[in-house]
Motif scaffolding. Structure first.
Motif, PDB file in Angstrom:
ATOM      1  N   ALA A  19      -1.332  -2.948  -2.911  1.00  0.00           N
ATOM      2  CA  ALA A  19      -1.104  -4.353  -3.251  1.00  0.00           C
ATOM      3  C   ALA A  19       0.322  -4.550  -3.754  1.00  0.00           C
ATOM      4  O   ALA A  19       0.969  -5.549  -3.419  1.00  0.00           O
ATOM      5  CB  ALA A  19      -2.117  -4.812  -4.298  1.00  0.00           C
ATOM      6  N   THR A  20       0.822  -3.608  -4.520  1.00  0.00           N
ATOM      7  CA  THR A  20       2.200  -3.686  -5.003  1.00  0.00           C
ATOM      8  C   THR A  20       3.182  -3.598  -3.850  1.00  0.00           C
ATOM      9  O   THR A  20       4.169  -4.345  -3.811  1.00  0.00           O
ATOM     10  CB  THR A  20       2.475  -2.566  -6.028  1.00  0.00           C
ATOM     11  OG1 THR A  20       1.546  -2.704  -7.104  1.00  0.00           O
ATOM     12  CG2 THR A  20       3.881  -2.626  -6.564  1.00  0.00           C
ATOM     13  N   ALA A  21       2.906  -2.714  -2.898  1.00  0.00           N
ATOM     14  CA  ALA A  21       3.789  -2.582  -1.734  1.00  0.00           C
ATOM     15  C   ALA A  21       3.842  -3.888  -0.947  1.00  0.00           C
ATOM     16  O   ALA A  21       4.903  -4.291  -0.476  1.00  0.00           O
ATOM     17  CB  ALA A  21       3.321  -1.440  -0.843  1.00  0.00           C
ATOM     18  N   GLN A  22       2.714  -4.547  -0.827  1.00  0.00           N
ATOM     19  CA  GLN A  22       2.693  -5.820  -0.111  1.00  0.00           C
ATOM     20  C   GLN A  22       3.438  -6.899  -0.891  1.00  0.00           C
ATOM     21  O   GLN A  22       4.262  -7.620  -0.336  1.00  0.00           O
ATOM     22  CB  GLN A  22       1.265  -6.288   0.149  1.00  0.00           C
ATOM     23  CG  GLN A  22       1.239  -7.616   0.895  1.00  0.00           C
ATOM     24  CD  GLN A  22      -0.122  -8.252   0.948  1.00  0.00           C
ATOM     25  OE1 GLN A  22      -1.002  -7.913   0.173  1.00  0.00           O
ATOM     26  NE2 GLN A  22      -0.299  -9.174   1.863  1.00  0.00           N
ATOM     27  N   ALA A  23       3.151  -6.997  -2.178  1.00  0.00           N
ATOM     28  CA  ALA A  23       3.725  -8.069  -2.987  1.00  0.00           C
ATOM     29  C   ALA A  23       5.234  -7.914  -3.180  1.00  0.00           C
ATOM     30  O   ALA A  23       5.972  -8.895  -3.092  1.00  0.00           O
ATOM     31  CB  ALA A  23       3.033  -8.120  -4.345  1.00  0.00           C
ATOM     32  N   GLU A  24       5.680  -6.704  -3.428  1.00  0.00           N
ATOM     33  CA  GLU A  24       7.089  -6.503  -3.745  1.00  0.00           C
ATOM     34  C   GLU A  24       7.973  -6.254  -2.531  1.00  0.00           C
ATOM     35  O   GLU A  24       9.126  -6.636  -2.519  1.00  0.00           O
ATOM     36  CB  GLU A  24       7.236  -5.349  -4.739  1.00  0.00           C
ATOM     37  CG  GLU A  24       6.643  -5.674  -6.094  1.00  0.00           C
ATOM     38  CD  GLU A  24       6.761  -4.537  -7.084  1.00  0.00           C
ATOM     39  OE1 GLU A  24       7.279  -3.456  -6.720  1.00  0.00           O
ATOM     40  OE2 GLU A  24       6.322  -4.722  -8.233  1.00  0.00           O
ATOM     41  N   LYS A  25       7.401  -5.606  -1.519  1.00  0.00           N
ATOM     42  CA  LYS A  25       8.216  -5.230  -0.365  1.00  0.00           C
ATOM     43  C   LYS A  25       7.863  -6.020   0.896  1.00  0.00           C
ATOM     44  O   LYS A  25       8.506  -5.860   1.924  1.00  0.00           O
ATOM     45  CB  LYS A  25       8.061  -3.735  -0.088  1.00  0.00           C
ATOM     46  CG  LYS A  25       8.515  -2.868  -1.244  1.00  0.00           C
ATOM     47  CD  LYS A  25       8.271  -1.407  -0.976  1.00  0.00           C
ATOM     48  CE  LYS A  25       8.624  -0.572  -2.194  1.00  0.00           C
ATOM     49  NZ  LYS A  25       8.234   0.818  -2.009  1.00  0.00           N
ATOM     50  N   GLY A  26       6.796  -6.818   0.828  1.00  0.00           N
ATOM     51  CA  GLY A  26       6.387  -7.592   1.997  1.00  0.00           C
ATOM     52  C   GLY A  26       5.782  -6.741   3.101  1.00  0.00           C
ATOM     53  O   GLY A  26       5.797  -7.129   4.270  1.00  0.00           O
ATOM     54  N   ASN A  27       5.242  -5.600   2.749  1.00  0.00           N
ATOM     55  CA  ASN A  27       4.657  -4.674   3.721  1.00  0.00           C
ATOM     56  C   ASN A  27       3.289  -5.196   4.158  1.00  0.00           C
ATOM     57  O   ASN A  27       2.307  -5.120   3.419  1.00  0.00           O
ATOM     58  CB  ASN A  27       4.559  -3.286   3.076  1.00  0.00           C
ATOM     59  CG  ASN A  27       4.099  -2.221   4.032  1.00  0.00           C
ATOM     60  OD1 ASN A  27       3.436  -2.502   5.010  1.00  0.00           O
ATOM     61  ND2 ASN A  27       4.440  -0.980   3.731  1.00  0.00           N
ATOM     62  N   LYS A  28       3.218  -5.721   5.379  1.00  0.00           N
ATOM     63  CA  LYS A  28       1.973  -6.323   5.867  1.00  0.00           C
ATOM     64  C   LYS A  28       0.867  -5.294   6.062  1.00  0.00           C
ATOM     65  O   LYS A  28      -0.297  -5.575   5.802  1.00  0.00           O
ATOM     66  CB  LYS A  28       2.224  -7.075   7.171  1.00  0.00           C
ATOM     67  CG  LYS A  28       3.070  -8.306   6.988  1.00  0.00           C
ATOM     68  CD  LYS A  28       3.273  -9.024   8.309  1.00  0.00           C
ATOM     69  CE  LYS A  28       4.175 -10.231   8.116  1.00  0.00           C
ATOM     70  NZ  LYS A  28       4.400 -10.937   9.377  1.00  0.00           N
ATOM     71  N   ALA A  29       1.220  -4.102   6.510  1.00  0.00           N
ATOM     72  CA  ALA A  29       0.214  -3.050   6.712  1.00  0.00           C
ATOM     73  C   ALA A  29      -0.412  -2.646   5.381  1.00  0.00           C
ATOM     74  O   ALA A  29      -1.614  -2.363   5.312  1.00  0.00           O
ATOM     75  CB  ALA A  29       0.838  -1.836   7.390  1.00  0.00           C
TER      76      ALA A  29
END
Length: 58
Positions: A19-29
């Motif tokens: 969830a952090t990777a998505q929120a902070e880096k925009g990582n859709k996967a």
């Protein structure tokens, strides 16, 4: 019940990472993985609730 708690902790740690990777880096996967883990967490939490109620009865 201890194993169930450990499983919940492991799943939550994985969820937090994704969830952090998505929120902070925009990582859709990572968002997809986080949603999948959230479903697993939901099942584990329901199992915990059931086991907890059963343990309280005894």
């Amino acid at each position: 019940m201890k194993e169930l708690i450990e499983k919940i902790q492991e799943n939550y740690a994985a969820f937090a990472t994704e969830a952090t990777a998505q929120a902070e880096k925009g990582n859709k996967a990572a968002g997809t993985r986080a949603r999948k883990i959230s479903l697993e967490l939901e099942k584990a939490m329901k199992a915990f609730r059931k086991a907890s109620i059963e343990a309280a009865k005894n």
